[in-house]
Design an enzyme around this catalytic site. Sequence first.
Site, PDB file in Angstrom:
ATOM      1  N   GLY A  41       2.736   6.122  -3.552  1.00 16.22           N
ATOM      2  CA  GLY A  41       3.618   6.445  -4.082  1.00 16.22           C
ATOM      3  C   GLY A  41       3.620   6.492  -5.895  1.00 16.22           C
ATOM      4  O   GLY A  41       3.252   7.272  -5.871  1.00 16.22           O
ATOM      5  N   PRO A  68       0.692  -1.280   0.132  1.00 11.41           N
ATOM      6  CA  PRO A  68      -0.014  -0.190   0.131  1.00 11.41           C
ATOM      7  C   PRO A  68       1.449   0.997  -0.696  1.00 11.41           C
ATOM      8  O   PRO A  68       0.123   2.279  -0.152  1.00 11.41           O
ATOM      9  CB  PRO A  68      -0.417  -0.277   1.499  1.00 11.41           C
ATOM     10  CG  PRO A  68      -0.950  -1.947   1.361  1.00 11.41           C
ATOM     11  CD  PRO A  68       0.523  -2.278   1.324  1.00 11.41           C
ATOM     12  N   ASP A  69       1.965   1.363   0.857  1.00 16.69           N
ATOM     13  CA  ASP A  69       2.769   2.346   0.401  1.00 16.69           C
ATOM     14  C   ASP A  69       3.451   2.309  -1.119  1.00 16.69           C
ATOM     15  O   ASP A  69       3.039   4.024  -1.363  1.00 16.69           O
ATOM     16  CB  ASP A  69       3.998   2.258   1.714  1.00 16.69           C
ATOM     17  CG  ASP A  69       4.063   2.508   3.098  1.00 16.69           C
ATOM     18  OD1 ASP A  69       3.491   3.618   3.410  1.00 16.69           O
ATOM     19  OD2 ASP A  69       3.919   1.808   4.458  1.00 16.69           O
ATOM     20  N   TYR A  70       4.200   1.574  -1.029  1.00 16.91           N
ATOM     21  CA  TYR A  70       4.312   1.674  -2.819  1.00 16.91           C
ATOM     22  C   TYR A  70       3.432   2.007  -2.988  1.00 16.91           C
ATOM     23  O   TYR A  70       3.304   2.809  -4.498  1.00 16.91           O
ATOM     24  CB  TYR A  70       5.144   0.568  -2.953  1.00 16.91           C
ATOM     25  CG  TYR A  70       6.558  -0.004  -2.200  1.00 16.91           C
ATOM     26  CD1 TYR A  70       7.360   1.114  -3.017  1.00 16.91           C
ATOM     27  CD2 TYR A  70       6.151  -0.311  -1.443  1.00 16.91           C
ATOM     28  CE1 TYR A  70       8.562   1.200  -2.189  1.00 16.91           C
ATOM     29  CE2 TYR A  70       8.282  -0.946  -0.878  1.00 16.91           C
ATOM     30  CZ  TYR A  70       9.386  -0.460  -0.946  1.00 16.91           C
ATOM     31  OH  TYR A  70      10.342   0.064  -0.876  1.00 16.91           O
TER      32      TYR A  70
END
Length: 397
Positions: A175, A170-172
């Site tokens: 981003g 989810p972070d990537y």
Amino acid sequence: MQNGKMPLEGIRVLELAQIVAGPFCGVLMAEFGAEVIKVEMPGRGDDIRRMGPREGDVGFWWSQENRGKKALTLDLHDPKGQEIVKRLVPHVDVILENFRPGILEKWGLGWETLCQINPRLIMARITAFGQTGPRSHGPGFAAIGSAFGGTWYLNGTQDQPPVRPTPVYPDYLTGLFTAFGVMTALRHRDRTGEGQWIDSSLFESAFRITEYSASMYGRLGTVRERGSRQHVGWPGGACMTKDGHWVAYTAPAQHLFERLCNMLGQPELPRTEAYKTPEMRSQNVPGLLQQIEAWFADRTYEEVERTLEEFQVPYSRIMSMADVFEDPHYAARNMILDVPHPELGTLPQPAVVPKLSASPGRVTHAGPEIGADTDEILSGLGYSPEDIAMLRQDGIV
């Protein structure tokens, strides 16, 4: 083009973000030529410097997601640090930030203030739950975004509890979505002269990739559940070879199902009543899976690979990182870079993606030392050496 002009040269980004989603957005832009100024607290720096494995004082995770950036130390809690941000704003195109909603406003650095200083500014705001809604002020990281966004529920097998998704996608994803939003906003600004702000959240990035799940529930009232190691809708999944290698394969379309059956020595199967339509195949797949698993288990990986290639059934060994480093396709695609590092010589890292034919990205260094570019950046804003020394003495930088 490796040493030529980069497509994002001239774009200046101020990164008020830490850990993964914001820095990943920033590093994507840096790889294609943007000047990205990363702001960190004096002394402490970004928490990701201390997360994950390291060699000596070098954090591998930090180095990968902050490569190619400039480093500025700045205490944003202090009015003098806030003033430096305001002096930078007229000189930047993009601000990336991932504080909880309202924090920058409390410091006098919210959108309404900064857009008055620079009406052409693009401000990307990344949080776990977004800038609005009842949970907007709640803390959260990738695992929480995955849980709330619906992907954790689908991870794992039907006979086991949901499995924590790794890596922190989810972070990537956030981003990446944010970088696309920034590029879209810059395109809009080129046409109109108007800046804007972007609201990105971890949970919405996870929710966006849940395939057909929302439509299936909204229209049919059916909750999509976890499947098994094998796909429940068509032949596909993972099987172990005789010599202990896991191999993923899939045959979702009619022509692929026919190839799979030919490989199994059952060319007539796709024309039988049980398998002639996608709907019938979905109902009868479990009866075929035992035969497929037995076929894999009776052969070495080398034999499996050769036969899958011959019949053109989509497949891949389930790759460990050791497999990746030995694989000729990764080598042919130059997907592992040896990135220069002042202490370690080089660090192996994933290459820049995507690959552009005329203006490819590049990596110049594997993450700056904390505050490495502070003097250069402040000098460019008109601060004298004496001013900078005083800011350093006061702990502002």
